[in-house]
Design a protein around this motif. Sequence first.
Motif, short mmCIF file in Angstrom:
data_model
loop_
_atom_site.label_atom_id
_atom_site.label_comp_id
_atom_site.label_asym_id
_atom_site.label_seq_id
_atom_site.Cartn_x
_atom_site.Cartn_y
_atom_site.Cartn_z
N UNK A 213 0.83 -1.22 0.00
CA UNK A 213 0.00 0.00 0.00
C UNK A 213 0.87 1.27 0.00
N UNK A 214 0.60 2.13 -1.00
CA UNK A 214 1.34 3.39 -1.09
C UNK A 214 0.73 4.44 -0.17
N UNK A 215 -0.60 4.53 -0.16
CA UNK A 215 -1.23 5.62 0.60
C UNK A 215 -2.68 5.32 0.94
N UNK A 216 -3.14 5.97 2.00
CA UNK A 216 -4.56 6.01 2.35
C UNK A 216 -5.05 7.40 1.97
N UNK A 217 -6.18 7.46 1.24
CA UNK A 217 -6.75 8.77 0.90
C UNK A 217 -8.08 8.93 1.64
N UNK A 218 -8.25 10.09 2.30
CA UNK A 218 -9.49 10.33 3.05
C UNK A 218 -10.02 11.74 2.77
N UNK A 219 -11.33 11.88 2.91
CA UNK A 219 -11.96 13.21 2.95
C UNK A 219 -12.07 13.54 4.44
N UNK A 220 -11.28 14.45 4.97
CA UNK A 220 -11.28 14.70 6.40
C UNK A 220 -12.60 15.27 6.93
N UNK A 221 -13.15 14.62 7.92
CA UNK A 221 -14.35 15.01 8.69
C UNK A 221 -15.68 14.92 7.95
N UNK A 222 -15.73 15.24 6.67
CA UNK A 222 -17.00 15.16 5.95
C UNK A 222 -16.79 14.46 4.60
N UNK A 223 -17.49 13.34 4.41
CA UNK A 223 -17.48 12.68 3.10
C UNK A 223 -18.65 13.28 2.33
N UNK A 224 -18.33 14.17 1.40
CA UNK A 224 -19.38 15.00 0.78
C UNK A 224 -20.31 14.26 -0.15
N UNK A 225 -19.76 13.74 -1.24
CA UNK A 225 -20.60 13.27 -2.34
C UNK A 225 -21.42 12.03 -2.00
N UNK A 226 -21.02 11.30 -0.96
CA UNK A 226 -21.85 10.12 -0.61
C UNK A 226 -23.04 10.53 0.24
N UNK A 227 -23.15 11.82 0.55
CA UNK A 227 -24.32 12.29 1.31
C UNK A 227 -23.96 12.98 2.60
N UNK A 228 -22.89 13.77 2.58
CA UNK A 228 -22.50 14.59 3.74
C UNK A 228 -22.39 13.74 5.01
N UNK A 229 -21.63 12.65 4.90
CA UNK A 229 -21.37 11.81 6.08
C UNK A 229 -20.34 12.55 6.95
N UNK A 230 -20.71 12.81 8.20
CA UNK A 230 -19.81 13.57 9.09
C UNK A 230 -19.27 12.62 10.14
N UNK A 231 -17.97 12.71 10.41
CA UNK A 231 -17.40 11.78 11.38
C UNK A 231 -16.48 12.48 12.37
N UNK A 232 -16.13 11.74 13.41
CA UNK A 232 -15.38 12.29 14.54
C UNK A 232 -13.90 12.49 14.17
N UNK A 233 -13.31 13.63 14.59
CA UNK A 233 -11.89 13.89 14.29
C UNK A 233 -10.95 12.79 14.81
N UNK A 234 -11.42 12.05 15.81
CA UNK A 234 -10.61 10.97 16.39
C UNK A 234 -10.13 9.99 15.30
N UNK A 235 -10.97 9.79 14.27
CA UNK A 235 -10.55 8.86 13.21
C UNK A 235 -9.29 9.35 12.51
N UNK A 236 -9.22 10.66 12.30
CA UNK A 236 -8.04 11.20 11.61
C UNK A 236 -6.79 11.05 12.47
N UNK A 237 -6.97 11.21 13.78
CA UNK A 237 -5.84 11.03 14.70
C UNK A 237 -5.32 9.60 14.57
N UNK A 238 -6.27 8.64 14.61
CA UNK A 238 -5.88 7.23 14.52
C UNK A 238 -5.29 6.91 13.15
#
Length: 438
Positions: A213-238
Motif C-alpha cells: 500500500x502506497x497511501x490512504x486517501x481520506x476526505x477529512x471530517x465530511x465525506x461529501x458526495x456520498x451524502x455529507x457523512x460527518x465523522x469524529x476527528x478521532x478517526x483522523x488522529x488514529x
Amino acid sequence: MTNATWLARSRAAVWHPCTQMKAHETLPLVPIARGEGAWLYDFDGRRYLDAVSSWWVNLFGHANPRINAALVAQLGELEHVILAGFTHRSVVELSERLSALAPAGLGHAFYGSDGASAVEIALKMAFHAWSNRGRPEKRGFLSLTGSYHGETLGALAVTDVPLFREVYAPLLAPHDKVPSPDPRRTRAANATDAAEQAGEALDAYLREHHDGIAALIVEPLVQGACGMAMYDPRYLVRAREITARYDVLLIADEIMTGFGRTGTLFACEQAGVAPDFLCLSKGITGGYLPLSCVLTTDDVYAAFYDDDPRRGFLHSHSYTGNALACRAALAVLDIFRDDEVIAGNRMRAQRWSVLAEPLTAHRNVRNFRQRGMIIAFDVETTRRDFARWCFSEALAREILLRPIGNTVYFMPPYIVTDDEFALLVERTLEIVERAVQQ
Ligand SMILES: Cc1ncc(COP(=O)(O)O)c(C=O)c1O
C-alpha cells in the motif's frame, strides 16, 4: 434575450455535466444571466439562493468586488505563463502563503486545475515517491467506504459511489476500501466509538497488507458526495498514527472541506494532524477559476530530487499555476485574513444552527448534522425521485438545492445573511412537509 432562447440553444450545443440529458425534456435547465452575493438571477428576472455554493466552490458570493478587483489587476500584468522553466509572482506568493496556513511540514506546492487533477497528482506522487525509494511494490491505494475523489480514472478508482463508478469499473485499477467512520454506517453507540471501530479496521487491514500500500486517501471530517457523512476527528488522529506506523502515506483530500467549510481553515486542524499530501481546490479561488494544489512534505520532495530526469515528477497540465487563478486565490486569502472569516464563521455557524431548529424538530427529518458551515439531514419519504423532485420544488421557491439521494444539505457562501438563511430554512421546511404528505 429570455430564458427560452438559452434553454433551447444550451440543450442543442452543451452537454451538461453529471446529467442524463434526456431528463431535460421535462426538467428545464436554468439559464443564469448574472450573480450577486448569494443570489443567481435568470434571464426572466427570477432569482435563486445559491445554497450549494455552485457545487461547493463559492465562499464570498458571486461577483465579489474584492476578487474582481484582484483579477482586473492581474489581467493588466500577466494572464498566464508556462510554469515549466518559468515562475511568476502570484504562484510564488500563493505557495508560500498556503504552506504557512496548512498543517505543519507541507512546504512544496504542485498545481493542477480541477479537484480530480489534484487527486491524480497525489496518487501518482505517492506511488512514484515509494518507487524512487526502491519500494515499487507499494502501489495500492486505500480509501474509505462511501469515498468520493473525482471522476477521472485514477480518482474514480479510489471512489466508492456506485452511481459514478459502476459503468467504468472495467477501466479502474482495483483498490481496497476500509470502513468509513460515518456513525450511520456502523452499529457504534456514538461517533467516537464509530471512529475507534473504523480505526481498528484500518489497523487490522494494514497489519496484513501494508507492504503493497502506497497511501490512504481520506476526505477529512465530511465525506461529501456520498451524502455529507460527518465523522469524529478521532478517526483522523488514529489514521495518522496507524499510517505512519505502517509506512503508508496519508492523503487528505480537502477539496471540499478546505477553506473553512468545516469550521477551521482546513478540516485536519480539528484533529491536529498533518497529512503527507493535502489536496485543495474548489474554494481556493472563491469559486472564480479552476485551480487545484497538492501540498507535500520535504520527505516526499526529496525522493524526487535527483540528477536523473525520470526520477523527477514529470506530470503537467497546460494551465498549471495559472496567474489569474493564483491571483484570485490570493484575494481569497486576503479576505480570510482581513475579515477574520474563521472567527466570524464560528458565530455564523451557531446562528445557522439556531435558525435551522425547525428542521431538526420535523417528524420526518433524520440524522440532522452540522460541521461548521455544512448542515445536512436525511428526509424520510416514500418518494423514489426525491432528489430530483426536491431540486425542482426548491427552484420554484427561489432556492438552489441539490439533494444527494434523500439527504438535503445547506452549504451556502459564507456571506449569506441571517435573513437569507432563515428564508432557506423556511422554504426547505415547506418542501420537506410536502414530501411527507405525498
Ligand atoms: C472530496 C472531493 N474530491 C475531489 C473532487 C473532485 O473535484 P472536481 O470536481 O473539481 O474534479 C470533489 C468534487 O466534488 C470532492 O468533493
